[in-house]
Design a protein around this motif. Structure first.
Motif, short mmCIF file in Angstrom:
data_model
loop_
_atom_site.label_atom_id
_atom_site.label_comp_id
_atom_site.label_asym_id
_atom_site.label_seq_id
_atom_site.Cartn_x
_atom_site.Cartn_y
_atom_site.Cartn_z
N HIS A 191 -7.72 -27.93 -17.52
CA HIS A 191 -7.42 -26.61 -18.08
C HIS A 191 -8.63 -25.69 -18.05
N CYS A 192 -8.34 -24.39 -18.11
CA CYS A 192 -9.37 -23.37 -18.24
C CYS A 192 -8.74 -22.20 -18.99
N ASP A 195 -14.31 -21.52 -17.67
CA ASP A 195 -14.26 -22.93 -18.06
C ASP A 195 -15.66 -23.36 -18.50
N SER A 202 -9.12 -25.14 -12.70
CA SER A 202 -10.13 -25.54 -13.68
C SER A 202 -11.40 -25.92 -12.95
#
Length: 185
Positions: A68-69, A172, A63
């Protein structure tokens, strides 16, 4: 005496309001509204679609920011990727700014691009490369562009893709802003 103090204070407040309002015109050259913002922390893919037979997965191994991504995987053609194709988001005649951070883990530097596809009223497609960035291996890189959706179209799609056909793309901090000012070339 009391009235004179109140009038003096009122005059001061009015003068201050005039100065502040004139400064705000200097500080803000355009007004932007965020149309779509995705950091993928809540695992939502709302507003996103696929280009080609790919998989969109919220990934927690890489990320740019947070944990998260978005991972675009199972790409088999250079135009395969993730798209924003909702005409309620991309409106004809409106100007936008798109910004995201992109990443890949191939061994060499690879190009990742942002493309605008428009379809006119005669069903003719046009493709405009809005931005192309050379992304070093395992390095988050910003991609950004300002653009205007043509007024005479029936649909538009904004997508992220890569020249390397089987490469996974990570995205992202995706932000799409509508601008009040028309972008000119």
């Amino acid at each position: 005496m009391k009235n004179r103090i109140i009038r003096g204070f009122s005059s001061f407040i009015l003068s201050l309001a005039v100065v502040v309002s004139s400064l705000s015109g200097i500080c803000y050259s355009e007004e932007n509204d965020i149309v779509l913002q995705a950091d993928f922390e809540n695992a939502s893919l709302e507003g996103l679609a696929t280009m080609g037979n790919v998989s969109l997965v919220v990934d927690n191994t890489k990320s740019y920011s947070g944990n998260h991504c978005l991972k675009v995987t199972k790409r088999t053609a250079n135009w395969n990727g993730v798209a924003i194709s909702n005409n309620n988001i991309l409106q004809p005649g409106k100007s936008y700014k798109i910004t995201a951070f992109v990443f890949h883990d191939q061994l060499s530097t690879e190009d990742i691009k942002c493309t605008l596809k428009t379809t006119d009223n005669n069903a003719t497609d046009s493709y405009d490369n809005l931005a192309v960035v050379s992304v070093p291996s395992s390095t988050w890189t910003e991609i950004s562009s300002e653009f205007t959706i043509p007024s005479d179209i029936s649909s538009s799609t904004l997508d992220f893709e890569a020249t390397h056909t089987s490469m996974d793309i990570y995205i992202d901090m995706l932000t799409l802003e509508m601008s009040e000012n028309e972008v000119t070339d």
